[in-house]
Design a protein around this motif. Structure first.
Motif, PDB file in Angstrom:
ATOM      1  N   LEU A  37      13.664  12.550  -5.107  1.00 22.67           N
ATOM      2  CA  LEU A  37      12.547  11.821  -5.698  1.00 22.67           C
ATOM      3  C   LEU A  37      11.824  11.004  -4.641  1.00 22.67           C
ATOM      4  CD1 LEU A  37      11.444  11.509  -8.673  1.00 22.67           C
ATOM      5  CD2 LEU A  37      12.427   9.214  -8.584  1.00 22.67           C
ATOM      6  N   ALA A  38      12.584  10.355  -3.764  1.00 23.11           N
ATOM      7  CA  ALA A  38      11.984   9.552  -2.695  1.00 23.11           C
ATOM      8  C   ALA A  38      11.097  10.413  -1.794  1.00 23.11           C
ATOM      9  CB  ALA A  38      13.078   8.872  -1.880  1.00 23.11           C
ATOM     10  N   SER A  73       0.834  -1.193   0.000  1.00 19.84           N
ATOM     11  CA  SER A  73       0.000   0.000   0.000  1.00 19.84           C
ATOM     12  C   SER A  73       0.875   1.251   0.000  1.00 19.84           C
ATOM     13  CB  SER A  73      -0.900   0.027   1.238  1.00 19.84           C
ATOM     14  OG  SER A  73      -1.775  -1.083   1.239  1.00 19.84           O
ATOM     15  N   PRO A  74       0.472   2.300  -0.699  1.00 15.80           N
ATOM     16  CA  PRO A  74       1.214   3.571  -0.664  1.00 15.80           C
ATOM     17  C   PRO A  74       1.223   4.165   0.738  1.00 15.80           C
ATOM     18  CG  PRO A  74      -0.266   3.490  -2.546  1.00 15.80           C
ATOM     19  CD  PRO A  74      -0.622   2.327  -1.672  1.00 15.80           C
ATOM     20  N   VAL A 133       5.537   6.403  -7.752  1.00 17.97           N
ATOM     21  CA  VAL A 133       6.351   5.331  -7.189  1.00 17.97           C
ATOM     22  C   VAL A 133       7.822   5.620  -7.477  1.00 17.97           C
ATOM     23  CG1 VAL A 133       6.810   2.856  -7.126  1.00 17.97           C
ATOM     24  CG2 VAL A 133       4.480   3.685  -7.562  1.00 17.97           C
ATOM     25  N   CYS A 134       8.639   5.559  -6.433  1.00 14.98           N
ATOM     26  CA  CYS A 134      10.084   5.747  -6.567  1.00 14.98           C
ATOM     27  C   CYS A 134      10.776   4.392  -6.509  1.00 14.98           C
ATOM     28  CB  CYS A 134      10.621   6.651  -5.462  1.00 14.98           C
ATOM     29  SG  CYS A 134      12.421   6.829  -5.455  1.00 14.98           S
ATOM     30  N   SER A 135      11.511   4.076  -7.566  1.00 17.83           N
ATOM     31  CA  SER A 135      12.377   2.894  -7.567  1.00 17.83           C
ATOM     32  C   SER A 135      13.612   3.281  -6.774  1.00 17.83           C
ATOM     33  CB  SER A 135      12.725   2.513  -9.014  1.00 17.83           C
ATOM     34  OG  SER A 135      13.582   1.404  -9.052  1.00 17.83           O
ATOM     35  N   LEU A 140       5.095   5.980  -2.724  1.00 12.71           N
ATOM     36  CA  LEU A 140       5.550   4.638  -2.398  1.00 12.71           C
ATOM     37  C   LEU A 140       6.979   4.473  -2.892  1.00 12.71           C
ATOM     38  CD1 LEU A 140       4.906   1.681  -1.463  1.00 12.71           C
ATOM     39  CD2 LEU A 140       4.159   1.237  -3.818  1.00 12.71           C
ATOM     40  N   ILE A 141       7.846   3.884  -2.073  1.00 10.94           N
ATOM     41  CA  ILE A 141       9.227   3.599  -2.453  1.00 10.94           C
ATOM     42  C   ILE A 141       9.390   2.089  -2.506  1.00 10.94           C
ATOM     43  CG2 ILE A 141      11.666   3.876  -1.854  1.00 10.94           C
ATOM     44  CD1 ILE A 141      10.828   6.366  -0.223  1.00 10.94           C
ATOM     45  N   VAL A 142       9.886   1.599  -3.640  1.00  9.55           N
ATOM     46  CA  VAL A 142      10.148   0.170  -3.786  1.00  9.55           C
ATOM     47  C   VAL A 142      11.649  -0.030  -3.958  1.00  9.55           C
ATOM     48  CG1 VAL A 142       7.874  -0.301  -4.748  1.00  9.55           C
ATOM     49  CG2 VAL A 142       9.782   0.198  -6.286  1.00  9.55           C
TER      50      VAL A 142
END
Length: 275
Positions: A249-250, A5-6, A239-241, A255-257
Motif C-alpha cells: 500500500l505504501a 505535501s504529497p 494517503v497511506c496510514s 503520501l505516507i503519514v
C-alpha cells in the motif's frame, strides 16, 4: 499546523484541487489503522484521541466525508464515539466493504442480502481451526462476511501463513473470496470492495476531487478507484496510514503519514488551510 505535501505530482494535483474547490471534494477514510489504532481485540478498538472531532471540523469545509470499512456499520456507530460528526448532512458510513450503507439523512442501515456461502463457511470454521491447532486464533462474525484474526495467536505470522491455504480452499468451495489483511483473513462475497464504494461516493456527490486514506491490503481497491477517477478527470489523492506490515500500500500511495496520529495531523492541517 503544517500541511504536508504529497510526494507525487498526481497526489499534489489532488490536494491542490481539494484546496481550490473544497465543496466539490470528497474525503474517505478506513476505520481500523487509519482513524483507530490496530489492537489485538477488534472489540476494543477506539478512535485515536481528537480524530473524530477533527473530521467534524473538516466535514463543515468540504463536500462530503465518509468512512469505508470492512466492519459492519453498527461497529463504527458503537465504537467510533462519532458525536456531532454523525449529525452532519454529508457524512456517511460504508460498512462491510460497501455491502452496508448509512447516512445522516436516513439514520438507518441499508444492507445487501447476505450470500448463503457465508453461513456455510462460518459453520465449518470452528472445526477447521480446531484441526489446525493454533491457540489464540479468533473468529469475528460480520454477518455478511467472516474474519479469522491471528494477532492474538502465540506466533501470529506463522498462524496467518498456516491458515491461508485451508481458508482459501474453504472460501472457494462456498463461492467466496479470501481477503488477507493485517493479521486477519476474511471470507467475503467476491466482487465487493472498497473501490466500488468510493466510486459510488464520487458519482453520488459529483466530485471534482477525491482523497482516500487507508492502511491495509483491502484498501488497494480504493487506491485503484482513485486512479480510475483520475483517468475520468477527477483529481485524486491516495494517503497511506503507514505500516511496515503492508508495504504494497505504501508503494502505491501519494503520501505516507505516521498511522492515526499522522492522519489527525493531516486532517487538522487541511482544515487550517481551508479556513
Amino acid at each position: 499546523m503544517v500541511l504536508r505535501s504529497p510526494d507525487t505530482a498526481a497526489g499534489a494535483a489532488g490536494l491542490a484541487a481539494i484546496l481550490d474547490r473544497p465543496q466539490e471534494a470528497s474525503l474517505a477514510f478506513d476505520f481500523d489503522g487509519v482513524l483507530s489504532p490496530i489492537v489485538a481485540d477488534p472489540g476494543l478498538s477506539r478512535p485515536y484521541p481528537g480524530v473524530i472531532a477533527a473530521l467534524g471540523h473538516l466535514a463543515e469545509l468540504v463536500g462530503s466525508i465518509s468512512i469505508i470499512t470492512g466492519r459492519p456499520v453498527a461497529d463504527v456507530l458503537r465504537l467510533g464515539n462519532l458525536g456531532g460528526l454523525a449529525a452532519l448532512e454529508h457524512f456517511s458510513i460504508f460498512g462491510l466493504y460497501g455491502m452496508q450503507r448509512w447516512d445522516c439523512g436516513s439514520q438507518s442501515v441499508v444492507s445487501e442480502p447476505a450470500p448463503p456461502g457465508v453461513a456455510a463457511a462460518r459453520a465449518e470454521l470452528p472445526g477447521l481451526l480446531e484441526r489446525a491447532g493454533l491457540p489464540g486464533v479468533t473468529i469475528e462474525d460480520k454477518t455478511m462476511s467472516v474474519a479469522v484474526h491471528t494477532r492474538r495467536a502465540d506466533e501470529p505470522q506463522r498462524a496467518f501463513e498456516a491458515l491461508r491455504e485451508p481458508l482459501a480452499e474453504l472460501a472457494g468451495r462456498h463461492g467466496l473470496a479470501l481477503e488477507p489483511g493485517r493479521m486477519v483473513l476474511e471470507l467475503r462475497p467476491p466482487g465487493v470492495d472498497k473501490g466500488h464504494a468510493l466510486q459510488a461516493i464520487a458519482e453520488r456527490h459529483r466530485v471534482r476531487a477525491v482523497a482516500y486514506f487507508g492502511d491495509d491490503l483491502g484498501d488497494l481497491a480504493a487506491f485503484d478507484a482513485v486512479e480510475r477517477l483520475r483517468e475520468a478527470g477527477v483529481a485524486g489523492l491516495k494517503v497511506c496510514s503507514g505500516s511496515d506490515e503492508v508495504p504494497r500500500l505504501a508503494e502505491r500511495a501519494d503520501l505516507i503519514v505516521d498511522g492515526p496520529p499522522g492522519v489527525l495531523e493531516f486532517v487538522e492541517g487541511l482544515s487550517e488551510r481551508l479556513k
